[in-house]
Design a protein around this motif. Structure first.
Motif, PDB file in Angstrom:
ATOM      1  N   TRP A  44       0.920  -1.103  -0.129  1.00  0.00           N
ATOM      2  CA  TRP A  44      -0.199  -0.097   0.052  1.00  0.00           C
ATOM      3  C   TRP A  44       0.768   1.360  -0.157  1.00  0.00           C
ATOM      4  CZ3 TRP A  44       0.000   2.539   4.887  1.00  0.00           C
ATOM      5  CH2 TRP A  44      -0.697   3.675   4.715  1.00  0.00           C
ATOM      6  N   GLY A  45       0.646   2.120  -1.231  1.00  0.00           N
ATOM      7  CA  GLY A  45       1.395   3.382  -1.063  1.00  0.00           C
ATOM      8  C   GLY A  45       2.414   3.088  -1.994  1.00  0.00           C
ATOM      9  N   PHE A  46       3.128   2.397  -2.832  1.00  0.00           N
ATOM     10  CA  PHE A  46       3.516   2.008  -3.204  1.00  0.00           C
ATOM     11  C   PHE A  46       3.230   1.247  -4.586  1.00  0.00           C
ATOM     12  CE2 PHE A  46       7.610  -0.821  -4.584  1.00  0.00           C
ATOM     13  CZ  PHE A  46       8.269   0.307  -5.300  1.00  0.00           C
ATOM     14  N   GLU A  47       2.651   0.022  -4.510  1.00  0.00           N
ATOM     15  CA  GLU A  47       2.021  -0.377  -5.577  1.00  0.00           C
ATOM     16  C   GLU A  47       0.439  -0.109  -5.765  1.00  0.00           C
ATOM     17  OE1 GLU A  47       4.447  -4.580  -6.066  1.00  0.00           O
ATOM     18  OE2 GLU A  47       3.909  -3.737  -3.546  1.00  0.00           O
ATOM     19  N   THR A  48      -0.083   1.055  -5.134  1.00  0.00           N
ATOM     20  CA  THR A  48      -1.772   1.169  -4.505  1.00  0.00           C
ATOM     21  C   THR A  48      -1.128   2.549  -4.732  1.00  0.00           C
ATOM     22  OG1 THR A  48      -2.019   1.157  -2.559  1.00  0.00           O
ATOM     23  CG2 THR A  48      -2.583  -0.925  -3.543  1.00  0.00           C
ATOM     24  N   ASN A  49      -2.663   3.444  -4.998  1.00  0.00           N
ATOM     25  CA  ASN A  49      -2.634   5.009  -4.526  1.00  0.00           C
ATOM     26  C   ASN A  49      -3.233   5.347  -3.265  1.00  0.00           C
ATOM     27  OD1 ASN A  49      -3.029   7.132  -5.095  1.00  0.00           O
ATOM     28  ND2 ASN A  49      -3.276   6.988  -7.306  1.00  0.00           N
ATOM     29  N   PHE A  50      -3.330   6.352  -2.689  1.00  0.00           N
ATOM     30  CA  PHE A  50      -4.225   6.910  -1.385  1.00  0.00           C
ATOM     31  C   PHE A  50      -3.455   6.809  -0.471  1.00  0.00           C
ATOM     32  CE2 PHE A  50      -7.495   5.764  -4.632  1.00  0.00           C
ATOM     33  CZ  PHE A  50      -7.578   7.205  -5.883  1.00  0.00           C
ATOM     34  N   GLY A  51      -1.949   6.218  -0.788  1.00  0.00           N
ATOM     35  CA  GLY A  51      -1.157   5.815   0.990  1.00  0.00           C
ATOM     36  C   GLY A  51      -1.216   7.340   2.063  1.00  0.00           C
ATOM     37  N   GLY A  52      -0.038   7.597   2.497  1.00  0.00           N
ATOM     38  CA  GLY A  52      -0.229   7.508   4.047  1.00  0.00           C
ATOM     39  C   GLY A  52       0.286   8.726   4.123  1.00  0.00           C
ATOM     40  N   LEU A  53       0.796   9.549   3.331  1.00  0.00           N
ATOM     41  CA  LEU A  53       1.792  10.452   3.681  1.00  0.00           C
ATOM     42  C   LEU A  53       1.015  11.555   2.670  1.00  0.00           C
ATOM     43  CD1 LEU A  53       5.793   9.613   2.051  1.00  0.00           C
ATOM     44  CD2 LEU A  53       4.784  10.858   4.449  1.00  0.00           C
ATOM     45  N   ALA A  54       0.150  12.175   3.597  1.00  0.00           N
ATOM     46  CA  ALA A  54      -1.531  12.815   3.443  1.00  0.00           C
ATOM     47  C   ALA A  54      -2.111  13.206   4.771  1.00  0.00           C
ATOM     48  CB  ALA A  54      -2.397  11.720   2.001  1.00  0.00           C
ATOM     49  N   GLU A  55      -3.290  13.887   3.979  1.00  0.00           N
ATOM     50  CA  GLU A  55      -3.973  14.349   5.214  1.00  0.00           C
ATOM     51  C   GLU A  55      -4.896  13.315   5.534  1.00  0.00           C
ATOM     52  OE1 GLU A  55      -3.592  19.416   5.703  1.00  0.00           O
ATOM     53  OE2 GLU A  55      -5.303  18.420   4.321  1.00  0.00           O
ATOM     54  N   MET A  56      -5.533  12.895   4.923  1.00  0.00           N
ATOM     55  CA  MET A  56      -6.257  11.366   4.403  1.00  0.00           C
ATOM     56  C   MET A  56      -5.682  10.176   3.369  1.00  0.00           C
ATOM     57  SD  MET A  56     -10.088  12.501   4.036  1.00  0.00           S
ATOM     58  CE  MET A  56     -10.446  14.079   4.657  1.00  0.00           C
ATOM     59  N   ALA A  57      -5.578   9.514   4.278  1.00  0.00           N
ATOM     60  CA  ALA A  57      -5.601   8.091   2.856  1.00  0.00           C
ATOM     61  C   ALA A  57      -6.931   6.330   3.612  1.00  0.00           C
ATOM     62  CB  ALA A  57      -4.459   7.423   4.359  1.00  0.00           C
ATOM     63  N   LEU A  58      -6.478   5.856   2.249  1.00  0.00           N
ATOM     64  CA  LEU A  58      -7.612   4.598   1.680  1.00  0.00           C
ATOM     65  C   LEU A  58      -6.348   3.444   2.429  1.00  0.00           C
ATOM     66  CD1 LEU A  58     -10.363   4.755   1.191  1.00  0.00           C
ATOM     67  CD2 LEU A  58      -9.739   4.549  -1.266  1.00  0.00           C
ATOM     68  N   VAL A  59      -7.514   3.379   2.600  1.00  0.00           N
ATOM     69  CA  VAL A  59      -6.979   1.321   3.463  1.00  0.00           C
ATOM     70  C   VAL A  59      -7.366   0.044   3.470  1.00  0.00           C
ATOM     71  CG1 VAL A  59      -4.794   2.260   4.408  1.00  0.00           C
ATOM     72  CG2 VAL A  59      -7.050   1.585   6.000  1.00  0.00           C
ATOM     73  N   LYS A  60      -7.509  -1.215   2.905  1.00  0.00           N
ATOM     74  CA  LYS A  60      -7.966  -2.162   3.647  1.00  0.00           C
ATOM     75  C   LYS A  60      -8.103  -2.191   4.928  1.00  0.00           C
ATOM     76  CE  LYS A  60      -6.699  -4.966  -0.926  1.00  0.00           C
ATOM     77  NZ  LYS A  60      -8.276  -4.845  -1.233  1.00  0.00           N
ATOM     78  N   SER A  61      -9.331  -2.401   6.039  1.00  0.00           N
ATOM     79  CA  SER A  61      -9.958  -2.342   6.658  1.00  0.00           C
ATOM     80  C   SER A  61      -8.656  -3.294   7.655  1.00  0.00           C
ATOM     81  CB  SER A  61     -11.452  -2.591   7.065  1.00  0.00           C
ATOM     82  OG  SER A  61     -11.279  -4.110   6.569  1.00  0.00           O
ATOM     83  N   ASN A  62      -8.538  -4.577   6.792  1.00  0.00           N
ATOM     84  CA  ASN A  62      -7.217  -5.323   7.055  1.00  0.00           C
ATOM     85  C   ASN A  62      -6.615  -4.934   7.479  1.00  0.00           C
ATOM     86  OD1 ASN A  62      -6.724  -5.938   4.610  1.00  0.00           O
ATOM     87  ND2 ASN A  62      -7.771  -7.983   4.421  1.00  0.00           N
ATOM     88  N   GLN A  63      -6.174  -3.699   7.171  1.00  0.00           N
ATOM     89  CA  GLN A  63      -4.496  -2.941   7.339  1.00  0.00           C
ATOM     90  C   GLN A  63      -4.471  -2.574   8.832  1.00  0.00           C
ATOM     91  OE1 GLN A  63      -4.778  -1.554   3.055  1.00  0.00           O
ATOM     92  NE2 GLN A  63      -2.455  -0.693   4.304  1.00  0.00           N
ATOM     93  N   LEU A  64      -5.492  -1.677   8.994  1.00  0.00           N
ATOM     94  CA  LEU A  64      -5.575  -1.111  10.443  1.00  0.00           C
ATOM     95  C   LEU A  64      -5.292  -2.688  11.806  1.00  0.00           C
ATOM     96  CD1 LEU A  64      -8.754   0.363  10.223  1.00  0.00           C
ATOM     97  CD2 LEU A  64      -6.468   1.144   9.068  1.00  0.00           C
ATOM     98  N   MET A  65      -4.442  -1.965  12.645  1.00  0.00           N
ATOM     99  CA  MET A  65      -4.187  -2.332  13.819  1.00  0.00           C
ATOM    100  C   MET A  65      -4.755  -1.386  15.530  1.00  0.00           C
ATOM    101  SD  MET A  65      -1.029  -4.219  12.656  1.00  0.00           S
ATOM    102  CE  MET A  65       0.040  -2.719  12.228  1.00  0.00           C
ATOM    103  N   PRO A  66      -4.389  -1.575  16.234  1.00  0.00           N
ATOM    104  CA  PRO A  66      -4.605  -0.514  17.540  1.00  0.00           C
ATOM    105  C   PRO A  66      -3.640   0.555  17.460  1.00  0.00           C
ATOM    106  CG  PRO A  66      -5.559  -2.750  17.852  1.00  0.00           C
ATOM    107  CD  PRO A  66      -4.528  -2.822  16.436  1.00  0.00           C
ATOM    108  N   LYS A  67      -3.701   1.795  17.550  1.00  0.00           N
ATOM    109  CA  LYS A  67      -2.082   2.334  17.957  1.00  0.00           C
ATOM    110  C   LYS A  67      -2.083   2.412  19.309  1.00  0.00           C
ATOM    111  CE  LYS A  67      -1.044   7.399  19.076  1.00  0.00           C
ATOM    112  NZ  LYS A  67      -0.945   7.087  20.235  1.00  0.00           N
ATOM    113  N   PRO A  68      -0.340   1.632  20.084  1.00  0.00           N
ATOM    114  CA  PRO A  68      -0.250   2.147  20.776  1.00  0.00           C
ATOM    115  C   PRO A  68      -0.202   2.918  21.564  1.00  0.00           C
ATOM    116  CG  PRO A  68       1.529   1.142  18.924  1.00  0.00           C
ATOM    117  CD  PRO A  68       0.514   1.531  18.773  1.00  0.00           C
ATOM    118  N   ALA A  69      -1.009   2.643  22.747  1.00  0.00           N
ATOM    119  CA  ALA A  69      -1.861   4.094  23.055  1.00  0.00           C
ATOM    120  C   ALA A  69      -0.349   5.128  23.839  1.00  0.00           C
ATOM    121  CB  ALA A  69      -2.302   4.012  24.609  1.00  0.00           C
ATOM    122  N   HIS A  70       0.342   4.505  24.673  1.00  0.00           N
ATOM    123  CA  HIS A  70       1.622   5.150  25.036  1.00  0.00           C
ATOM    124  C   HIS A  70       2.967   6.393  24.187  1.00  0.00           C
ATOM    125  CE1 HIS A  70       3.613   2.028  24.085  1.00  0.00           C
ATOM    126  NE2 HIS A  70       5.105   2.917  24.364  1.00  0.00           N
TER     127      HIS A  70
END
Length: 449
Positions: free
Chosen positions: A167-193
């Motif tokens: 994602w973001g290399f071989e697909t579009n809408f990557g993370g160096l941006a104000e918004m990003a489009l991902v598959k939901s199974n790419q998501l993981m919990p943000k480390p809270a600390h």
């Protein structure tokens, strides 16, 4: 965008976030199809990402089935950011065109611009049909594995899916941006600390190092192994060093300066080789390697390990170091490789491979489970971000230039929607226990073991 930033800062409820009005466009760091020939005839090292990376307004995409739209608070630069920006080994627009032929939904990725970036930390804004695990308002990080999983090939190891992409290399809408489009199974919990920028730093490199070094799909590192780590204070190497130490192995850290050697020692590594200070030159000229330097290097390693050769070599420089890597690995040992930042055409003396029963293992990013396990170690405070410097989104070109010219330590971060550094922490107690380690790579910080 101000409403989104305020909602995130205020910890808005899922219903509030879901009701936020989305803008029609957002700012993203892009490369343009019209620029793909701008560096023709130039050496790789002379190509300047500051000339090819642009920050511009792009339309907000609608999440399709199984996708999520994320407000990106922070991201980071990886070496694939550099590759995208210098159009090597190929311009990424060919990747986007091939992806676009897969379905009506993927056709959206074939655009005259490519929003790049393979890391993010942020907040879910919208989800498409069929997404149940994640809701608007969830604080997340994303790994960069994009797969379709319609073939049986990928169901034992998702990296083997025929439609595996980064994602973001071989697909579009990557993370160096104000918004990003991902598959939901790419998501993981943000480390809270961690802050937003800290949480965005580990994703790609930590997961890559985990598979390459720890996973049974890579080297299968065990307690007591000697692990040679090239670029041990860099983006990949800094996580490999931590994983080796946390797993009871002995890292032999190879770096290119005294400052980087100090960083490795501050992480707990005792065996460190400053290849610049010790003058290793593995190539006599552009076409001829120097086996005498391999032998000198191997002797130095044994001095640091009490006479033992290395069980595992964590390889990513490629052409410049690969001959030495194969030579210094112990009989029956393993060289794992995940990149070729100094050149793709590797040369080595095969006698030292076949007659000593060594293995070369190719390793590319990580599967779903490996990425989740790598993130879990970060969330528990076992592995720490190696963030050294943070840029504003508008300065992404400079951030990529730093990585291209190896002017950095650890990871280089980019603030996207986060208005300043230091935001996003929801577990200050865990943070306080690990603050020195979290800040170890930050510029200007005293190096404290």
């Amino acid at each position: 965008m101000d409403e989104i930033i305020s909602a995130v800062a205020g910890g808005a409820s899922p219903d509030h976030v879901a009701a936020l009005r989305l803008p029609e466009s957002y700012r993203g760091a892009v490369v343009r199809r019209e620029d793909v020939a701008m560096f023709e005839g130039m050496r790789s090292r002379d190509k300047d990402p500051r000339k090819s990376l642009h920050v511009q307004q792009v339309p907000v995409p609608e999440p399709a089935a199984g996708e999520a739209l994320v407000a990106v608070m922070a991201s980071s630069v990886n070496y694939n950011t550099v590759w995208s920006a210098i159009f090597e080994p190929l311009p990424t627009f060919g990747f986007l065109q091939r992806y676009a032929r897969l379905s009506a939904d993927t056709a959206r990725h074939d655009l005259p611009y490519h929003v790049i970036g393979s890391d993010l930390a942020g907040v879910v804004l919208r989800t498409g049909p069929g997404v149940n695990r994640w809701k608007p308002g969830d604080r997340v990080v994303a790994h960069c594995l994009s797969v379709e999983l319609e073939s049986a090939d990928g169901h034992d190891d998702t990296m083997l899916d025929p439609e595996q992409r980064i994602w973001g290399f071989e697909t579009n809408f990557g993370g160096l941006a104000e918004m990003a489009l991902v598959k939901s199974n790419q998501l993981m919990p943000k480390p809270a600390h961690l802050t937003w920028e800290e949480a965005a730093a580990p994703g790609l490199v930590n997961s890559t190092a985990y598979r390459q070094l720890v996973s049974r799909n890579g080297a299968g590192m065990k307690q007591g192994d000697n692990v040679l780590i090239w670029g041990a204070s860099g983006g990949l190497g800094s996580y490999a060093t931590q994983l080796a130490l946390a797993g009871g192995a002995t890292p032999i850290c190879v770096v290119s300066s005294g400052r980087k050697a100090e960083i490795c020692r501050s992480m707990g590594a005792e065996a460190v080789i400053d290849r610049t200070a010790e003058g290793y030159r593995f190539w006599k000229d552009e076409h001829t390697q120097d086996p005498r330097e391999w032998k000198r290097f191997g002797k130095r390693i044994r001095e640091l390990t009490g006479g033992e050769d290395v069980d595992i070599v964590f390889e990513h420089p490629g052409r410049e170091t690969f001959g030495a890597s194969v030579y210094v690995t112990r009989k029956g040992g393993t060289v794992t490789t995940c990149a070729s930042t100094s050149g793709y055409m590797h040369e080595y003396d095969n006698r030292y491979l076949w007659m000593s029963l060594k293995r070369i293992v190719g390793s590319h990013f990580a599967n779903y489970r490996e990425a989740w396990e790598a993130n879990r170690l970060v969330a528990k405070g076992r592995i720490h971000p190696t963030l050294s410097k943070v840029y504003a989104l508008k300065d992404t070109g400079q951030a990529a230039y730093d990585v291209h010219r190896n002017l950095h330590q650890g990871k280089v971060g980019v603030l996207c929607l986060a208005p300043e550094e230091g935001l996003g922490v929801t577990d200050p107690e865990l943070r306080a226990r690990h603050l020195k380690a979290i800040n170890r790579f930050r510029e200007g910080q005293e190096l404290i073991p």
